[in-house]
Write an enzyme that holds these catalytic residues in place. Structure first.
Site, mmCIF file in Angstrom:
data_model
loop_
_atom_site.group_PDB
_atom_site.id
_atom_site.type_symbol
_atom_site.label_atom_id
_atom_site.label_comp_id
_atom_site.label_asym_id
_atom_site.label_seq_id
_atom_site.Cartn_x
_atom_site.Cartn_y
_atom_site.Cartn_z
ATOM 1 N N HIS A 46 31.456 41.222 46.579
ATOM 2 C CA HIS A 46 30.813 40.771 47.807
ATOM 3 C C HIS A 46 29.664 41.574 48.259
ATOM 4 O O HIS A 46 29.469 41.325 49.306
ATOM 5 C CB HIS A 46 32.014 40.400 48.908
ATOM 6 N N GLU A 150 44.864 35.528 44.483
ATOM 7 C CA GLU A 150 44.236 35.197 45.824
ATOM 8 C C GLU A 150 44.089 33.494 45.763
ATOM 9 O O GLU A 150 43.266 33.066 46.204
ATOM 10 C CB GLU A 150 42.982 35.800 46.167
ATOM 11 N N ASP A 176 41.079 34.790 50.673
ATOM 12 C CA ASP A 176 41.026 33.643 49.716
ATOM 13 C C ASP A 176 42.220 32.650 49.715
ATOM 14 O O ASP A 176 42.141 31.634 49.611
ATOM 15 C CB ASP A 176 40.564 34.242 48.400
HETATM 16 C C1 3PY Z 1 40.693 38.188 50.056
HETATM 17 O O1 3PY Z 1 41.191 38.398 51.033
HETATM 18 O O2 3PY Z 1 40.398 37.359 49.322
HETATM 19 C C2 3PY Z 1 40.069 39.492 49.362
HETATM 20 O O3 3PY Z 1 39.449 39.533 48.609
HETATM 21 C C3 3PY Z 1 40.240 40.638 50.118
HETATM 22 O O4 3PY Z 1 39.336 41.459 49.911
HETATM 23 MG MG MG Z 2 38.776 37.595 47.894
#
Ligand code: 3PY
Ligand code: MG
Length: 256
Positions: A46, A150, A176
């Site tokens: 990111h 995630e 996510d």
């Molecule tokens: C998320 O919470 O999706 C992450 O990737 C945390 O860094």
């Molecule tokens: Mg993430």
């Protein structure tokens, strides 16, 4: 030997504090290596880490013997190899939803037929100063592979993912996952249930359990799920919080 011992400390369940580095500048590795944090994670998913800037950050990390992970842009063999060859102590692989994907990243990060390509000439390998057998041993002992859970499907598959040989830890992604559950914040019963389920999966397989938190107070609230390793905020949030507080202090001078 902070870098060499880091995997062992992580697997032993020591409470570890790190942060995501968002600014691709080696000077920040120098500064944060002196902060009391246990590790950094370069966020190549990111934030704008190209290969050269990742390389300079990892050169400084190795020179200071400070453990630095890389969250790869995508969990592909190319990204994993480049991060590890440049000197990352391990990789955090985003969006791992299936056992097959977990097997793929574990293989890509480990030496062996069809796995991580071998080069004795990389920074990680000591620029051709170490024997092949020693490097194979070092890789097995030191290299960390973390699967990020995630998506709801990843939560369902968490026990299988945790059991994969070569996966050292599960990182639950609260942002996510919340989006995946159709939520608009990170306070849902679904997320709480996922935190518990993924924690149980990690514990059952003897793997490390970690997440992202905005601060240590939030870590305290979630630690009950068995989390021991925390990626706290980023240098962006810390810098902005410091600036905001000082600006407010100055702007308040005329009052009261
Ligand atoms: C998320 O919470 O999706 C992450 O990737 C945390 O860094
Ligand atoms: Mg993430």
């Amino acid at each position: 030997m902070a870098t060499a011992d880091f995997r062992e400390r992580m697997l032993a369940g020591e409470y570890l504090a790190g942060t995501f580095l968002k600014t691709p500048a080696y000077e920040l590795v120098e500064v944060l290596a002196r902060s009391g944090l246990d590790f950094l994670c370069l966020d190549a998913e990111h934030a704008p880490f190209d290969r050269a800037r990742m390389d300079s950050c990892l050169a400084v990390a190795r020179a200071l013997d400070f453990p630095v992970l890389v969250r790869v842009a995508a969990a592909s063999p190319e990204h994993i190899l480049q991060a590890l060859d440049a000197g990352a102590v391990g990789v955090v692989c985003p969006h791992v939803e299936t056992v097959a994907q977990a097997q793929g990243i574990a293989k890509a990060a480990r030496f062996g037929l069809g796995g991580r390509g071998y080069a004795g000439s990389s920074r990680w390998a000591g620029f051709a100063t170490q024997k092949m057998g020693d490097l194979l041993d070092r890789s097995a002992a030191e290299t960390i592979v973390i699967a990020q859970i995630e998506e709801p499907a990843g939560v369902e598959a968490a026990a299988g993912i945790a059991a994969v040989d070569g996966i050292d830890g599960l990182f639950i992604g609260p942002a996510d996952l919340s989006v995946g559950y159709g939520k608009r914040d990170q306070a849902s019963p679904e997320l709480e249930a996922a935190l518990a389920a993924v924690g149980a999966a990690a514990k059952g397989a003897g793997k490390a359990y970690m997440t992202f938190v905005p601060n240590a107070e939030a870590a305290q609230a979630w630690a009950a799920h068995g989390l021991t390793m925390f990626f706290i905020a980023s240098e962006h949030s810390w810098m902005r919080a410091g600036a905001t507080a000082e600006a407010a202090g100055i702007h308040g001078l005329g009052g009261a």
